[in-house]
Scaffold this motif. Sequence first.
Motif, mmCIF file in Angstrom:
data_model
loop_
_atom_site.group_PDB
_atom_site.id
_atom_site.type_symbol
_atom_site.label_atom_id
_atom_site.label_comp_id
_atom_site.label_asym_id
_atom_site.label_seq_id
_atom_site.Cartn_x
_atom_site.Cartn_y
_atom_site.Cartn_z
ATOM 1 N N THR A 1 2.694 -5.284 -5.676
ATOM 2 C CA THR A 1 1.957 -5.441 -4.414
ATOM 3 C C THR A 1 0.560 -5.739 -4.219
ATOM 4 N N ALA A 2 -0.286 -5.242 -5.258
ATOM 5 C CA ALA A 2 -1.460 -5.959 -5.406
ATOM 6 C C ALA A 2 -1.245 -7.585 -5.627
ATOM 7 N N VAL B 1 -3.186 -1.801 0.843
ATOM 8 C CA VAL B 1 -3.348 -1.693 -0.794
ATOM 9 C C VAL B 1 -2.793 -0.450 -1.135
#
Length: 252
Positions: free
Chosen positions: A237-238, A207
């Motif tokens: 990214t999330a 994360v």
Amino acid sequence: MEDKLDHLTYETIEICLLAGKIMLQSGAETSRVEDTMTRMATSLGLPRSHSYVTPTGIIFSTDGAEPAKLIRITERTTDLSKVAEVNNVSRALTSGAITMPEARLRLREIEQAKHTYPIWFQIVAAAISSGCFLIMFRGGWYDFIPAVLCGGLGLASVIYFQRIVAVKFFAEFSASFLLGLLAFLFVKLGIGYEVDKIIIGSVMPIVPGLLITNAVRDLMSGHLVSGISKGAEAFLTAFAIGTGIALVFILL
């Protein structure tokens, strides 16, 4: 005399850009990079310097006859030890403890240094932290080992896929997908019991926590372009992680 001054000005610009480049590539926030470059330039006799930093580039000007210089940033990672080392060089240079040639030499050494910890150590740390996150999110100790294995595999997969395909989104998506498959496999084999807790704990090491923190800090300090761009990168990214896990739930 003018040639000597121009040469000193050029060296000062190169040192400031090198310091800013190392910090930005190592995960420093925009305000810290600009402040460090400005302080170093002032200590080296350029009190009216200007810097403009974004996640992908640095523009530095001395407000004089020298044209503005630009450095393109193509690779970014997280290595806060390098950020701290560059800050130490900046403080030593500002206080007069080291000279310009010594500062340049130290910065070159910092730039060429490898990560503080080897990749295998990072994977082991990610694996152990995944198990700890599982417990923190009220998972059972019976799922500790599956979370450790999934977390270690997740970070190893990200590193491996980034070497094959230079697309960060693809690497994170593929790693999350494999991580989710492995979590379901453990539960199906009777080794794990709560697949949701295993997945939650094991995705935490990938994360983008530092990226989100820097995005908020840049926005709060008025660096809107950097803050929004870092926030967008963190969102992607999330999104990649969530999409990879969601695909596993859809297929299984």
